[in-house]
Design a protein around this motif. Structure first.
Motif, PDB file in Angstrom:
ATOM      1  N   TYR A  12       0.839  -1.205   0.000  1.00 49.37           N
ATOM      2  CA  TYR A  12       0.000   0.000   0.000  1.00 49.37           C
ATOM      3  C   TYR A  12       0.874   1.256   0.000  1.00 49.37           C
ATOM      4  N   ARG A  15       2.737   1.670  -3.402  1.00 43.95           N
ATOM      5  CA  ARG A  15       1.855   2.158  -4.459  1.00 43.95           C
ATOM      6  C   ARG A  15       1.565   3.647  -4.285  1.00 43.95           C
ATOM      7  N   ARG A  42      -7.238  -2.391   0.156  1.00 49.60           N
ATOM      8  CA  ARG A  42      -7.556  -3.799   0.399  1.00 49.60           C
ATOM      9  C   ARG A  42      -8.832  -4.199  -0.343  1.00 49.60           C
ATOM     10  N   LYS A  44     -10.019  -2.863  -3.081  1.00 53.75           N
ATOM     11  CA  LYS A  44      -9.783  -2.878  -4.533  1.00 53.75           C
ATOM     12  C   LYS A  44      -9.017  -4.123  -4.977  1.00 53.75           C
ATOM     13  N   TYR A  45      -7.977  -4.476  -4.231  1.00 43.77           N
ATOM     14  CA  TYR A  45      -7.093  -5.553  -4.691  1.00 43.77           C
ATOM     15  C   TYR A  45      -7.374  -6.908  -4.022  1.00 43.77           C
ATOM     16  N   MET A  49      -4.558 -10.782  -3.540  1.00 43.99           N
ATOM     17  CA  MET A  49      -3.925 -10.015  -4.619  1.00 43.99           C
ATOM     18  C   MET A  49      -2.552 -10.582  -4.980  1.00 43.99           C
ATOM     19  N   ARG A  51       1.211  -9.250  -6.926  1.00 40.82           N
ATOM     20  CA  ARG A  51       1.917  -8.005  -7.228  1.00 40.82           C
ATOM     21  C   ARG A  51       1.552  -7.472  -8.617  1.00 40.82           C
ATOM     22  N   ASP A  53      -1.122  -7.438 -10.076  1.00 36.72           N
ATOM     23  CA  ASP A  53      -2.411  -6.732 -10.094  1.00 36.72           C
ATOM     24  C   ASP A  53      -2.219  -5.222  -9.930  1.00 36.72           C
ATOM     25  N   LEU A  54      -1.062  -4.828  -9.415  1.00 35.06           N
ATOM     26  CA  LEU A  54      -0.800  -3.411  -9.125  1.00 35.06           C
ATOM     27  C   LEU A  54      -0.338  -2.612 -10.346  1.00 35.06           C
TER      28      LEU A  54
END
Length: 206
Positions: A12, A15, A42, A44-45, A49, A51, A53-54
């Motif tokens: 978090y 990002r 949290r 959203k992903y 999750m 990595r 996905d980011l």
């Protein structure tokens, strides 16, 4: 993979720093993206999750065709096959700049590959640990503004200077890396001054 609370907090924060960095470089980033809370992150992903996905793709405010990818490799050691996959993806989408947020340092082979690709694809490497805190938020880091080619020309003409006569900043300097500065660019640095209100200097990126 289910991330622990510590790992979720870590990703978090990383990002958030990346979003601030992109905004400071002139990419289109919304306030909601920078100010996303950890609960929203949290949501959203999700707990499962990955990595990758980011992944972030942004365009410059004043030049929508100028895009950048931010990629988060799953692999702890990023090998050439991963880099090739990224390059192929970028090539197919006409994106020539990317930031890789890696869990550890690259292998020598991978570094050499990035160097070989540098004439066409600009890949910047940050380790996750470098992005846990935004270097720009440090009390000793003043405001930096990258000059456009026109602004640089005007500056040099006004003071009848060659760019090489300006004070220098190394391209590997943490602040230069944060702003994605390239060799040959000139950056304007604005510091608060008790007497003048603000004190402006310029640095040439080498």
């Amino acid at each position: 993979m289910v991330f622990s609370e510590n790992e979720m907090t870590r990703l978090y924060r990383i990002r958030k720093t990346v979003m601030e960095m992109l905004r400071d470089r002139g990419y289109l980033v919304g306030d909601f993206e920078v100010n996303m809370s950890k609960d929203e992150f949290r949501e959203k992903y999700g707990e499962n999750m990955k990595r990758e996905d980011l992944v972030i793709n942004k365009a410059k405010k004043n030049k929508p065709s100028d895009q950048i990818y931010v990629l988060f490799p799953e692999e702890v050691k990023v090998g050439i096959h991963v880099l090739r996959t990224y390059i192929n993806r970028m090539k197919s989408e006409n994106v020539y700049r990317a930031i890789l947020v890696c869990q550890s340092s690259l292998t020598t082979q991978s570094k050499n590959f990035i160097f070989e690709m540098a004439s066409k694809f600009h890949l910047e490497i940050f380790q996750e640990a470098e992005l846990l805190v935004n270097v720009k938020d440090h009390v000793l880091v003043p405001e930096h503004q990258v000059l456009t080619d026109t602004e640089k020309k005007t500056l040099l003409e006004r003071y009848t200077l060659k760019e090489t006569q300006l004070p220098r900043i190394q391209v590997k300097d943490p602040v230069a890396r944060y702003y994605g500065l390239d060799r040959g660019e000139v950056v304007k640095i604005i510091r608060p001054s008790e007497t003048a209100g603000r004190y402006v200097t310029y640095r040439f990126v080498v």
